[in-house]
Structure formats: C-alpha cells, structure tokens
Design an enzyme around this catalytic site. Structure first.
Site, mmCIF file in Angstrom:
data_model
loop_
_atom_site.group_PDB
_atom_site.id
_atom_site.type_symbol
_atom_site.label_atom_id
_atom_site.label_comp_id
_atom_site.label_asym_id
_atom_site.label_seq_id
_atom_site.Cartn_x
_atom_site.Cartn_y
_atom_site.Cartn_z
ATOM 1 N N PRO A 1 0.818 -1.208 0.000
ATOM 2 C CA PRO A 1 0.000 0.000 0.000
ATOM 3 C C PRO A 1 0.859 1.269 0.000
ATOM 4 O O PRO A 1 2.065 1.200 0.293
ATOM 5 C CB PRO A 1 -0.799 -0.092 1.302
ATOM 6 N N PRO A 2 0.257 2.414 -0.320
ATOM 7 C CA PRO A 2 0.988 3.674 -0.367
ATOM 8 C C PRO A 2 1.617 4.034 0.976
ATOM 9 O O PRO A 2 1.087 3.697 2.028
ATOM 10 C CB PRO A 2 -0.093 4.705 -0.702
ATOM 11 N N SER B 1 -13.875 -12.851 -0.700
ATOM 12 C CA SER B 1 -13.535 -13.082 0.691
ATOM 13 C C SER B 1 -14.536 -12.493 1.672
ATOM 14 O O SER B 1 -14.407 -12.668 2.880
ATOM 15 C CB SER B 1 -12.126 -12.562 0.982
ATOM 16 N N GLY C 1 6.961 2.931 2.475
ATOM 17 C CA GLY C 1 8.409 3.020 2.419
ATOM 18 C C GLY C 1 9.069 2.295 1.262
ATOM 19 O O GLY C 1 10.273 2.068 1.293
ATOM 20 N N LYS C 2 8.320 1.963 0.224
ATOM 21 C CA LYS C 2 8.909 1.214 -0.882
ATOM 22 C C LYS C 2 9.933 2.057 -1.638
ATOM 23 O O LYS C 2 11.073 1.643 -1.837
ATOM 24 C CB LYS C 2 7.800 0.742 -1.834
ATOM 25 N N THR C 3 9.486 3.240 -2.061
ATOM 26 C CA THR C 3 10.392 4.095 -2.807
ATOM 27 C C THR C 3 11.596 4.443 -1.946
ATOM 28 O O THR C 3 12.743 4.415 -2.386
ATOM 29 C CB THR C 3 9.682 5.393 -3.231
ATOM 30 N N LYS D 1 -5.139 -7.749 6.378
ATOM 31 C CA LYS D 1 -6.466 -7.725 6.995
ATOM 32 C C LYS D 1 -6.359 -7.707 8.518
ATOM 33 O O LYS D 1 -7.085 -6.983 9.200
ATOM 34 C CB LYS D 1 -7.278 -8.934 6.535
#
Ligand SMILES: Nc1ncnc2c1ncn2[C@@H]1O[C@H](COP(=O)(O)OP(=O)(O)OP(=O)(O)O)[C@@H](O)[C@H]1O
Ligand SMILES: [Mg+2]
Length: 761
Positions: free
Chosen positions: A335-336, A658, A339-341, A701
């Site tokens: 998700p946004p 789900s 910390g990926k970038t 979740k």
C-alpha cells in the site's frame, strides 16, 4: 401499397431523413425504393423515399426526394413499360424501451461531441445531433460521416434492429475518434519537434558566429566531438557509429539543418556514461546497517534484501553468470506510504550505487521507454537512456516506480520493452530506437515497486521476486514517527530538537484518531501540521520553549478526532457484520449490512460490488436459506421477502470472494435477531455446502482489524500458516479462530439468542 420503382444508387448510401436529388424524371411515381449498389451487388436493405412537395415542380429532368424509412426489397417484376418494380417490406424503426438504449445513446453523443470538437465544428452539426431524440435516427447520423466507407455505411443501413444499429454506430464513431486523435497527436509531435529543431539550429548559428569571432572554425567543432568520442570509452560498435556520424557531419557542414540533428544525436550518444561505474559495495553486513539506520521495522524486507545482495556477492565472487532465476528483479509490493520508494533509495546508498527513479505510472507508449526512431521528427531517446544519463554511471539502481500503473494501447505495449530490459539474457544488448546502438544494461540493479500485484502484466510479474510490504502496526508507526518523521518535520519547520517535545501517548493518539492508513504518509502530514502550529508559537514568542505537544495542542491543530472505532456502534443491531478486506490502499474493515422487507423473494445488492462479490452474496443467501433448519429459522421467514445486502462506503468499488462469510453472518444475524459480536472481524470465501475457503492478504487484513480495535479474527483454517507473518505484538493482543465451515463461523460470531440471553440474565 403496390410494388415500388427500384432505383439503384451506385456507391451511395442514403439514410432515412436525408434529402436526395435524382437526375431523373419519375413520371407518375410519388414513392420509390432507393437501394445502394456496388458493381452488380445490391444492398439487402434500401430506403423508401418520397418525392418532396416542391420536388417535381421546380426541377425539370430532376427530382428532389426525402428518404423516409428502411425497407427490404422482395420479388421484382418488370411492369408494362419495362420499369423494374419490387415488392417492399417497409421497416420503419421500432423504438425499443429507453432502458435498452439510454447508455448507448449517452456514449454515442459523447463520442460525437468529441469528434466534432476535434474537427472544429462551428456548433451547427452538434446542435443538429442534439435535436435528434429517436435512437434509431441518432444511429443513422453516423451515415453522414465523411470518412466512413461504403461497406460500413451499407452495414449500418442493413442493421434493422435499433439497439444493434446504435451499438454499431457507436463502434464506428469510436474508431473515427481514435483515428482523429492519432492524427492530432502526430501533428502536434511534428510541430513541437520541428520547433525544437528550429530553435537548436538558430542557437547553433549564433554559436558559430561567436566562434568565428573568437577565431575558431567549424573544424574545431568536429575536433571537439572527436576528442569527446575518444575520451568516452565507448564500446567498439558504438564508437564506430559515432565516428560515422561525425564524418557525415563534417561532410555536410555545420550550417545545414541536418547537421543540427546529427549534433543532437552525438550529444545524446556522449551523454551515456559508457565507461563510468560506481565501485559497487556488495557487503551484506554494511547494507544491513544502512537499511537499519534509515528505516524502522520492516525486518522481513530488510532480511530479504540482505539475502539478495549476499547471493549476488557470492555469484560475483565465484564468477557465476546471472541466470534467469538469480536475475529476477526485486519488486516491492504494498500500500501507499509504506516506504517502498524510500527503501529503494537506501538500497542504492547501501551498495554505493547512484539512484534514479523512473516513474512508470501512466506510461502507455513503448517509445517512452525505448525512444523514437531518428526518422521521426523531434525524436528523442527513451527513459532508460535518460536514466543512465541522470545517473552518470552504467551501474545505478533504477527504481521502476509503479509498474502496476503501466498501460498499453495502440502505440505499443511498454511492458514488452520492459521485459527485454529486465531479462539478463537480453539486456546487455538493449537497443534504444533513437541511439540505435547496443547498450549494456546488465550492471544496472533494477528494483520495481507497485501497490498491487494484480495489475502487473503477467509476463513481467513472472520475472519478479516479490517482497510484500503489508503495512505497519501502531507500534511500528510509533517507532517510525518518533525516530524519523518527527525529527524530519521538526527540522523542516525551522525548529530545533529541544524546542518541542511530545510523549509516546500523544503520538499514539495522533496515529489512531487522526490517521487511517497502512503506511505513514498521513501521519507525517499530521505531524507537519502540529509542528507548523508550534513553530508559529515559537516564532511569535507567544510562549517560551520548550513547547509541549499535549492532547489540547493536537486538537487545536488537527481538530476533533477524525476516526472512531465504529465496530461497537455499527454491530449493535442484528444484521450487521464486520468483514476484513484488502483494497488498493491496504487492509480495511468493512461493514456488511443486511435488511429484509416484504416483496417478491429475491436479493438486492448495493455498494458498487464487483461480479465475484455479487456471486458471493447469492451463495450466502442460498446457504442461509437451505440451512434454515440448523440455524433454527422458520423457513417461512423467506417467503415473500426480499433481502437487501449493502456494503457501505458505496462510492468505493469492491470485489473478491472473501466477504462470503461476512455476508452469511449478516443474513443469519438478521434472521435470528442475534447481533454480531462487536469485537469480531472475519474473512473467508464460502461454498454452497458451507465450507470456508482460504483467502489472500491475511496479514493486511489482520493489521486493519487490529488498528480498528477488533480483538478477534475469524479466518479460514487453511490460512492459519499465514498468521506467522503477523507481527508478534499484534498476535499477542488478538485471538484467532481458524474455521473450516460456516456453522463454526456463526457459533463464534453471533451473540446468544435473545431468549437464551434473557434466561441467562
Ligand atoms: N519503516 C520506515 N522507516 C522510516 N521511514 C519510513 C518507513 N516507512 C516509510 N517511511 C517514510 O514514509 C514516507 C513515505 O514512504 P514512500 O514514499 O517510500 O512510500 P511508498 O511505499 O513508495 O508509497 P507509494 O506506493 O505511494 O509510492 C517516506 O518519507 C519514508 O521515508
Ligand atoms: Mg513510492
């Protein structure tokens, strides 16, 4: 009506409503059948046309007519005068009920408006189209289009069914629109490219004039390039190409416009850092230290990154070539704001490489990645070459940001180009269309990021080694807030460390009451707002430092709490159950509401549910109904009642199987009058037999359930192993109920029956 005179129209198609002028005298006939003809082939449908009231009088030897409606020609006979007459089956439009055409009409009108805008209509044609109300007539307006060919027009004429005709007309107009758009784009590209080249040319001329003043001449321009080429350390093939272009340049002389293009090309060729490399540091221990220093938490992620580097190091030391598996590129999915970038940047620092971010969101054109061929006016190299130029080295980390937002259309599929870039077997000879020389990308460390895996093109995903970023727990957010975001915002707002203080409790409150997210972006923003306010206080000298940020200060800056734990209030009435879902922005809780009313038996669904979710809802109702006895329901409870299931936050589209258990629980709760326990969140797919099947995204979740204040989670038993991924601190605070069947779910989720509860009391 007797047989009509048949008048063939060669390669002309007339539609109802159109005026026609025939160079014929029709004698006594007032109505004729006009049928399009090509060679000897007649269209299967024609139009009945009527001589207009003024038609005969005014024109000698010619007749004006108005086309009325479609008709199918039948048996033909020559009459006494040798005139061909046909039986006709007249087919005026049968207007279908508006529901069938409403959407098509709207779409059609929108497309036509767009076409007219592109063509520069003065408003008359669009007023004419707007004045038409009958859907069949509306579809026929496509017949006026100048760039439809004969076959397309005949097809339109032959489509008697109005809905089909409108669908066809829409398709034809959409094709026209696409074509017009392409033309417009090409025109614009050519214009802007030509402008740039003109400008370059002009500047060069000026520069030459200056050079001449300084006593330099053309020879020295070429000389300069020659020196640069010699110093660039290009591979032999590239160098040969560069020298070829240079001698071409010398031949034609610098004042030629073509020369300007050659120079642009040479400049780009020289912009590639052919021989430059950073000293790579493949030391997993050092890498881990850098990662730890710059990011809190993310233990799994850091471990996998360190392992990845360790493997690369070993392979490099032992001289093993990259194979397809080991060359798989790291892909960070989550998700946004998780910390990926930013961890991508840390990887670059940890390995001593340069870092370049290449955003792929909305890239739909292969040429963006690979460049345009030089024959194309205003051509430029693609993004990869530009990334290498920006990095200044041949072995940077290139972060392919947002690969899940990559598009594809008529301009070619950019993912095909990426595929080649990422394939170790091919990427040492990558060809940019503009530079047109092989470029070695095999030393680049590619890292990709995405919010969701589903929309990544499958062949790309197959190459990727996915590292999931599932979002943070409150404790982790606290650590990130305290250790990184707070200091950063303190500094950004011109404050010093000792100017402001805040306790963990207050930080925690900001996290839980003012943010709802998997990542930490909102948190950083809220801290920024709080600190801006504090900075104002310090700057105006309102009160002496240090300023203590307490709950009052937080409410002052951020207003009343934005998020509440709603599960308790929402599930207070029977018929509402708390489900757990994963959306594009991470995990979330969603409340499924059920209601029943008198009506014909059936199921109404609202809340923008996708098809799969709708199916789950039907399965849920069928299950509850067929197990009425076990649920101690009166089977008559279903007769003559209509059920309504709603999943609020209606504006957000939702899908996936789900929510099955949640829907069953909401329905069962409604029918048994037993409310759902307010502390329970659930997830799982159901079958008609009432089995509970596994689902995806369990960790996200559970984190959402925890953040929303739930303490129990019902999950499919086959997902039990996934609980290992859930951070221990969360696991310790929650209870998990793995289940295999729906009756277990209901036993766990529903409060005791009111009667039983009354007896217990
Ligand atoms: N574990 C962490 N430790 C320290 N800072 C973090 C951590 N996680 C995120 N951040 C900070 O949060 C901010 C947002 O992170 P980033 O921009 O990397 O998100 P992202 O995952 O790339 O999001 P998106 O999918 O929207 O691009 C950054 O300023 C980053 O430094
Ligand atoms: Mg990002």
């Amino acid at each position: 009506m007797g047989p009509l005179k048949l008048i063939p129209l060669d390669d002309v198609v007339v539609f109802p409503g159109m005026p026609v002028r025939l160079p014929l005298d029709l004698g006594g006939d007032t109505r004729v059948l006009l049928v399009p003809r090509h060679g000897n082939g007649y269209a299967k449908v024609g139009v009945v046309a009527e001589v207009s009231s003024t038609g005969r009088r005014r024109n000698r030897g010619a007749t004006s007519l108005v086309a009325l409606h479609r008709a199918v020609p039948g048996a033909a006979n020559e009459d006494r005068d040798g005139v061909l007459r046909v039986e006709v089956d007249e087919r005026p439009d049968v207007t279908p009920p508006p529901v069938q055409t409403k959407d098509l009409e709207r779409e059609y009108r929108a497309v036509v408006e767009e076409i007219l805008e592109l063509r520069g209509d003065d408003g008359r044609i669009s007023a004419f189209v707007r004045s038409i109300t009958a859907p069949g007539t509306l579809a026929d307006t496509a017949g006026y289009a100048p760039d439809l060919n004969y076959a397309q027009k005949v097809e339109l004429l032959q489509t008697l069914d109005v809905v089909e005709r409108l669908t066809l007309a829409l398709r034809l107009q959409q094709e026209r629109l696409a074509e017009l758009q392409v033309r417009k784009r090409i025109r614009e590209d050519v214009e802007s490219g030509a402008q740039k080249q003109q400008r370059d040319y002009f500047l060069r001329q000026q520069m030459d004039a200056i050079r001449k003043e300084l006593g330099q001449n053309e020879g020295s321009v070429a000389e300069e390039y020659r020196n640069k080429i010699a110093a660039a350390g290009m591979p032999d093939t590239v160098k040969a190409q560069a020298e070829r272009e240079l001698s071409r340049f010398e031949r034609i002389g610098d004042s030629n416009a073509e020369a300007s293009m050659i120079r642009t090309y040479l400049d780009w060729l020289l912009a590639v850092p052919w021989a430059k490399r950073s000293d790579e540091r493949l030391d997993p221990r050092h890498a881990r230290e850098v990662l730890d220093a710059e990011h809190a938490g993310l233990q799994d992620v850091k471990r996998r990154i360190t392992e990845y580097l360790a493997v690369r190091k070993l392979r490099a030391e032992r001289g093993l070539a990259d194979d397809r598996r080991s060359g798989a590129i790291l892909t960070l999915i989550g998700p946004p704001g998780t910390g990926k970038t930013s961890i991508g940047e840390s990887i670059a620092r940890a390995t001593g490489r340069q870092f370049v971010r290449m955003s792929l969101g909305g890239v739909r054109d292969e040429a963006e990645i690979r460049g345009h061929r030089r024959t194309y006016i205003g051509a430029l190299p693609g993004r990869l070459v530009r990334a290498l130029r920006d990095a200044g080295t041949m072995n940077p980390v290139i972060l392919l940001d947002e690969v899940d937002k990559l598009g594809a259309d008529w301009r070619g599929d950019p993912s095909a180009a990426l595929l080649e870039v990422l394939d170790p077997a091919q990427n040492h000879t990558f060809q940019d269309h503009y530079l047109d020389v092989p470029i070695d990308l095999s030393h680049v460390l590619f890292i990709a990021t995405a919010n969701v895996a589903e929309t990544i093109p499958a062949p790309l995903l197959d190459r990727m080694e996915v590292i999931p970023f599932d979002g943070y727990t409150t404790d982790e957010k606290l650590a990130i807030g305290r250790g990184y975001l707070w200091p950063r915002q303190v500094e950004r707002n011109g404050l010093r460390d000792d100017d402001v203080t805040v306790t963990d409790d207050v930080l925690r409150r900001i996290i839980s009451d003012y943010t709802r997210e998997a990542g930490v972006r909102q948190l950083e923003r809220q801290l920024g707002t709080v600190l801006r306010k504090a900075a104002t206080v310090v700057a105006t000298g309102e009160s002496p430092a240090p300023i203590v940020i307490d709950t009052r200060a937080v409410t002052d800056a951020l207003g009343r709490p934005k998020f509440h734990h709603e599960a308790a209030s929402r599930t207070a009435v029977p018929g509402v159950a708390t489900g757990l879902a994963v959306t594009g922005v991470g995990g979330d809780v969603l409340f499924v509401e059920a209601a029943a009313m008198a009506g014909k038996s059936g199921l109404v669904l609202t809340g923008q549910l996708g098809d799969v979710m709708k199916e789950s809802a039907r399965i849920a109702l069928t299950y509850v109904r067929s197990h009425a006895r076990e649920l101690e329901l009166d089977e008559r409870a279903f007769d003559g009642r209509e059920f309504h299931l709603h999943v609020p936050a209606g504006a957000i589209p939702k899908d996936g199987p789900s929510a099955g258990v949640t829907m069953v629980t909401a329905l069962a709760s409604l029918l048994t009058h037993r409310p759902v326990k307010s502390t329970v969140g659930m997830t799982g797919e159901v079958t008609l037999q009432g089995r509970v099947l596994p689902i995806g995204g369990l960790k996200q979740k559970v984190l959402a359930a925890h953040a929303a204040g739930l303490t129990e989670v019902i999950l499919p038993e086959r997902n039990e192993p996934d609980l290992d991924d859930v951070p221990k601190e969360v696991r310790d605070q929650m209870r998990f109920h793995p289940v295999g069947s729906v009756d277990q779910v209901l036993a766990l989720a529903l409060e005791p029956a009111p009667a039983a509860a009354a007896m217990a009391a």
